[in-house]
Design a protein around this motif. Structure first.
Motif, PDB file in Angstrom:
ATOM      1  N   GLY A  46     -13.371  -1.439  -4.512  1.00  0.00           N
ATOM      2  CA  GLY A  46     -12.355  -2.151  -3.753  1.00  0.00           C
ATOM      3  C   GLY A  46     -11.000  -2.120  -4.419  1.00  0.00           C
ATOM      4  N   GLU A  47     -10.973  -2.284  -5.731  1.00  0.00           N
ATOM      5  CA  GLU A  47      -9.702  -2.235  -6.465  1.00  0.00           C
ATOM      6  C   GLU A  47      -9.081  -0.846  -6.399  1.00  0.00           C
ATOM      7  OE1 GLU A  47     -10.824  -5.732  -9.723  1.00  0.00           O
ATOM      8  OE2 GLU A  47     -11.204  -3.619 -10.186  1.00  0.00           O
ATOM      9  N   GLU A  93     -17.837  -2.165  -2.142  1.00  0.00           N
ATOM     10  CA  GLU A  93     -16.520  -2.374  -2.724  1.00  0.00           C
ATOM     11  C   GLU A  93     -16.552  -3.197  -3.999  1.00  0.00           C
ATOM     12  OE1 GLU A  93     -13.087  -3.310  -0.591  1.00  0.00           O
ATOM     13  OE2 GLU A  93     -13.530  -2.028   1.137  1.00  0.00           O
ATOM     14  N   ARG A 116     -10.494   1.755   6.334  1.00  0.00           N
ATOM     15  CA  ARG A 116     -10.852   1.580   4.927  1.00  0.00           C
ATOM     16  C   ARG A 116     -12.350   1.790   4.754  1.00  0.00           C
ATOM     17  NH1 ARG A 116      -8.582  -2.094   0.647  1.00  0.00           N
ATOM     18  NH2 ARG A 116     -10.294  -2.738  -0.722  1.00  0.00           N
ATOM     19  N   LEU A 156      -9.506   1.266  -3.891  1.00  0.00           N
ATOM     20  CA  LEU A 156      -8.998   1.413  -2.529  1.00  0.00           C
ATOM     21  C   LEU A 156      -7.679   0.677  -2.346  1.00  0.00           C
ATOM     22  CD1 LEU A 156     -12.279   0.989  -0.421  1.00  0.00           C
ATOM     23  CD2 LEU A 156     -11.120   3.118  -1.024  1.00  0.00           C
ATOM     24  N   ASP A 157      -7.530  -0.467  -3.013  1.00  0.00           N
ATOM     25  CA  ASP A 157      -6.296  -1.248  -2.888  1.00  0.00           C
ATOM     26  C   ASP A 157      -5.067  -0.469  -3.342  1.00  0.00           C
ATOM     27  OD1 ASP A 157      -7.607  -3.462  -1.872  1.00  0.00           O
ATOM     28  OD2 ASP A 157      -7.770  -4.485  -3.799  1.00  0.00           O
ATOM     29  N   ARG A 158      -5.225   0.406  -4.329  1.00  0.00           N
ATOM     30  CA  ARG A 158      -4.062   1.170  -4.824  1.00  0.00           C
ATOM     31  C   ARG A 158      -3.969   2.557  -4.199  1.00  0.00           C
ATOM     32  NH1 ARG A 158      -5.904   4.820  -8.677  1.00  0.00           N
ATOM     33  NH2 ARG A 158      -7.858   4.257  -9.726  1.00  0.00           N
ATOM     34  N   GLU A 206     -13.057  -0.532 -13.148  1.00  0.00           N
ATOM     35  CA  GLU A 206     -12.482  -0.826 -11.843  1.00  0.00           C
ATOM     36  C   GLU A 206     -13.555  -0.805 -10.757  1.00  0.00           C
ATOM     37  OE1 GLU A 206      -8.313   0.541  -9.812  1.00  0.00           O
ATOM     38  OE2 GLU A 206      -9.669   2.145 -10.424  1.00  0.00           O
TER      39      GLU A 206
END
Length: 219
Positions: free
Chosen positions: A119-120, A108, A162, A122-124, A116
């Motif tokens: 992890g970033e 991540e 996730r 996946l966050d969005r 990017e």
């Protein structure tokens, strides 16, 4: 689906901005072939969601035209591809790792082309995907997105949580088939179906390996 094939570099070696890149001739053929397959199999969609980037919009439009369907596209910017940094800012000795690291390692904290991180992304991406799963306005849905994003969504479908399957290749205009029940549980039926080459017979490199080779050849 992933969008059809594009050219991220011009003949002079300069990069094309990811927001403006269009399908090339092969990409248009791939999208048309996918649409023809949906028509042949009698697949009809209630909704079509794209990331809004040109290459997903054009792919979806061609798929719908070839399948004999007319639907309004819905754009979700949160489902745009993992965002890279500026190639000129990457030191020469780090170019290979910048191109290949995010997908081969799948960590991540790994950044894609200096931009990017996984992890970033996946966050969005994951909350947007969950919001789509929760909707009751579709029974058959077409998502036309990107190689990196699709890896995240397929990982979510397969693990229930996730994750990121960086080594799960996504050919241009490939089709992935996922069943979703009313509780949101998912079953992955097929992955990376490519109507123009079912057996991937012309492939020996990953998408990112091809891009790296093209970049090194032109620079």
């Amino acid at each position: 689906m992933r969008h059809g094939s594009v050219d991220y570099f011009r003949a002079d070696g300069s990069p094309v901005h990811p927001h403006t890149v269009q399908l090339n001739a092969a990409g248009r053929e791939q999208a048309d072939a996918a649409g023809a397959l949906f028509k042949q199999c009698g697949v009809r969609f209630d909704r079509v969601i794209v990331s809004g980037l040109n290459r997903t919009v054009e792919t979806a439009e061609r798929v719908l035209a070839a399948s004999g369907q007319s639907l309004t596209l819905e754009s979700m910017a949160a489902l745009e591809e993992i965002r890279g940094g500026r190639l000129v800012d990457i030191p020469p000795d780090q170019v290979e790792a910048a191109f290949l690291g995010a997908f081969t390692q799948g960590v991540e904290t790994q950044r894609f082309l200096g931009g990017e991180s996984i992890g970033e992304m996946l966050d969005r991406v994951l909350p947007a995907f969950e919001s789509v799963l929760a909707r009751d306005d579709w029974s058959s849905l077409l998502l036309v997105l990107h190689g990196g994003v699709n890896r995240a969504l397929l990982a979510r479908a397969m693990t229930g949580g996730r994750a990121f399957f960086g080594r799960m290749e996504q050919l241009p205009a490939c089709i992935n088939i996922v069943d979703v029940d009313r509780s949101g549980d998912m079953v992955v039926r097929s992955v990376n179906l490519a109507p123009t080459q079912w057996l991937h017979q012309h492939e020996s490199l990953t998408t990112m390996e091809k891009l790296l080779a093209q970049y090194l050849r032109l620079t």
